[in-house]
Structures are given as C-alpha cells and as structure tokens.
Write an enzyme that holds these catalytic residues in place. Structure first.
Site, mmCIF file in Angstrom:
data_model
loop_
_atom_site.group_PDB
_atom_site.id
_atom_site.type_symbol
_atom_site.label_atom_id
_atom_site.label_comp_id
_atom_site.label_asym_id
_atom_site.label_seq_id
_atom_site.Cartn_x
_atom_site.Cartn_y
_atom_site.Cartn_z
ATOM 1 C CG ASP A 1 38.541 38.925 31.821
ATOM 2 O OD1 ASP A 1 37.979 38.322 30.965
ATOM 3 O OD2 ASP A 1 38.827 38.128 32.887
ATOM 4 C CG HIS B 1 42.515 42.412 31.522
ATOM 5 N ND1 HIS B 1 43.449 41.543 31.572
ATOM 6 C CD2 HIS B 1 41.714 42.287 32.702
ATOM 7 C CE1 HIS B 1 43.377 40.775 32.532
ATOM 8 N NE2 HIS B 1 42.291 41.129 33.261
HETATM 9 NI NI NI Z 1 38.954 40.488 36.188
#
Ligand code: NI
Length: 359
Positions: free
Chosen positions: A166, A313
């Site tokens: 993400d 991430h």
């Molecule tokens: Ni996010």
C-alpha cells in the site's frame, strides 16, 4: 741388718696390701653407686616412657572416638540431605504438573480467542455483505468475475497467498520490483494517485512485470469521513484515471485508506464494479520498521494460511528489506504467490462492493 731389711720389706708389703684393699673397696663402692644410679635412672626413664605411651594411647582413643562421632554426624547429615532432595523432587514434580495444567489452560484460552476472532471476522463479513435498504433499492450486485474452472483447478492443490503493498510507489519500490522480478513473484500494489504522478514509470513497470495495480485513493483521505458517495467517487477517480492513462485501464480492485469503509463506500464500489480488498495478515511493518519484527509478526500470525492476504507498505525501506526472507520462509512453508484477483478468483470469486479479508 738382713733381718731389719726383711722386717722393713715385710712392713712395706703389709702397707701395700692394705692400700690395694682400700682401693678395691673404693672401686666396689663406686661401682655399686654407679649401678644404683643406673638402676634409678632406668626405672625413672621407663616410668616416663610408660606414661608417654599411656598418654598417646589415650590421645589415640580420643581421636578415634571423635572420628566415630564425625562419621555418625556425617551419616546423619547425609540422611537429612537425602530427605531434603526427596522433598525438593516432590515439590518440583508438583510444580511441573502445575505448569502443565496452566499451559493447558492457556492453550484452551488461546483456542477460544481464535474461535472468537474467527466469529468476529465472519460477522464482519456478513455485515459487509448485507446490503442496506437504500442500496438494495437503487443498485444490484453484479459479479465482477467468477472463478474460472481452470484457475480453480490451477491452485487446488496449492496453498496460495497474496502480497499487497500500500501507499506507493515510493523510493524503494524499484528495488522491490527487482526482487519480485528475480524471484518471479507477482504482487498487488494499492497505489495512491499522488504517488502515481510522482513515479509514472514504476506504474508502467508494475503492469509490464505482471503485477496487479489496485486503487488506494488519490491522497489517502478517510473515505468514511466523506459526506457523499460523489465525494468518494471524486477522490477514487483521480487515482483510477491516472492509472488508466499509464497502463490503459482503471484498477479493478480497491482498498480503502486505513481500511475504513461504510455503506457509502460499498455503494461507490458497487457502482464502479470493484470489490473492496482488506487483509487478514497485518505485518505492522509501518509500526515496527524492523525486518525481524515484520518476519515474526507475519510468520507467527495465527490466521496465516491458504488464501491469506498480507498487508505491507512499499514506502518503507525495512518492508522492502524484509521481502527476500519473507519469500524464502513462505516458499519453504509451501506457499505460492498470486495477485489478489488471482487469489479471490481461485477461492471464492469476486463481487463488486463486497469486502474481502481473505480468499
Ligand atoms: Ni494506506
């Protein structure tokens, strides 16, 4: 004259005999005194020696009795020690059985917690799938895609997981793409529109290298905080359009910033014909920023299994650094990596507006 001389010689002879007698007597006396002294000395010395021997015998006897006492003390102490050892062993056995009992209790409690978590998850899914009154009147749920028979059978015998990244692309995304390319591992990138503008080449590369690109909004705003579906659409469309310009199509899956969704978000997703992808394995990589912590959190996660969707991430260097080892460990556990769409197609199919935590 001759007579005088004879008398004189005779007188001299008498004196000589007397002198000899006196000397003899004196010698005898001296001898007697000497012998007497020797006897007395001998008697005295013998007496001393006897006393000494007696004293030594007494000392020996004393030592022997002390030794016997010490032996008896030692035997007593040994017996006490053995008694204490027995007691200690008994208490240790009792403690171990106590610990084992507590372990069992903890295991049972963990099992209960796991079951409760599963129930909560199921309930969340049910809530997510339940259409609101307004939606059921205004829109119908259309399946985006059903699992193709060939795809289902392709992963039937395999454990599959989807790695999702993400908030990118970012400065470490290129390095991540290198790793994934080398290992032939497909992933899903839930990108932000603002980042797409900053790293357009990486979006093209993702597409070219077989990765899936999902919509994570334009600027990571909380969609749940928006007052209308139109506002949500504006925020999401900004990202979708940027992706389309670069790769030729809009993303077919979306993920809400912070994982926050509500009825309006579901309504938007249905309108856009996209499913909402959550996750069941949270690596907490943004929090720990530590390779070992990321590995431990992921691999020790109780929910990790076939169909898991893993949240990472790619904007953190530590997350990218953790990938080679994470791929090694998951591969060693028999997992095959697929994109989110592949995973859901193979396990349950995709439906617009539906919330997915796992396949
Ligand atoms: Ni996010």
């Amino acid at each position: 004259m001759a007579l005088k001389e004879r008398i004189s010689v005779h007188g001299y002879g008498q004196r000589t005999s007397r002198t000899r007698m006196v000397i003899c007597i004196a010698l005898i006396c001296v001898l007697a005194v000497g012998l007497g002294t020797l006897s007395v000395y001998t008697v005295l010395t013998l007496g001393d020696q006897r006393r000494l021997v007696a004293e030594q015998a007494a000392a020996l006897s004393d030592t022997q009795s002390r030794l016997e006492q010490a032996q008896s003390d030692l035997a007593q102490k040994q017996a006490e020690l053995e008694e204490k050892q027995k007691e200690w062993e008994q208490s240790r056995a009792a403690a171990s059985s106590d610990i084992a009992a507590k372990d069992d209790t903890i295991k049972e409690q963990e099992k209960t917690i796991k079951e409760l978590k599963k129930t909560i998850k199921d309930l969340k899914k049910q809530v997510a799938q339940k259409p609101s009154k307004e939606e059921s009147q205004t829109s119908t749920t259309k399946p985006v895609s059903k699992p193709a028979e060939s795809e289902v059978s392709a992963y039937k015998e395999q454990k599959i997981v989807a790695l999702t990244f993400d908030d990118g692309p970012g400065p470490y995304t290129a390095a991540l793409l290198d790793i994934l390319k080398e290992r032939k591992v497909p992933a899903t990138f839930f990108v932000l529109g603002t980042r797409v503008s900053a790293y357009p080449e990486l979006i093209k590369r993702m597409k070219a290298e077989g990765h899936e690109i999902g919509n994570h909004s334009n600027s990571h705003k909380d969609l749940r905080a928006m007052s209308t579906v139109a506002q949500i659409k504006t925020e999401m469309d900004l990202c979708a359009d940027k992706v389309k310009t670069l790769v030729g199509h809009r993303p077919t899956v979306m993920r809400c910033p912070y994982g926050n969704w509500d009825d309006q978000v579901v309504q938007y997703a249905k309108g856009e014909q996209v499913p909402i992808i959550q996750w069941d394995i949270d690596t907490r990589d943004w929090e720990s920023r530590n390779v070992n912590a990321i590995l431990n959190t992921t691999l020790n996660s109780k929910g990790l299994g076939d169909g898991s969707i893993i949240l990472l991430h790619d904007i953190h260097k530590t997350s990218v650094d953790a990938i080679p080892k994470l791929l090694d460990r998951l591969t060693a556990q028999g997992y095959t990596f697929v994109t989110v769409t592949e995973l859901l197609q193979a396990r349950c199919g995709l439906e617009a507006g539906k919330i997915y935590y796992e396949g």
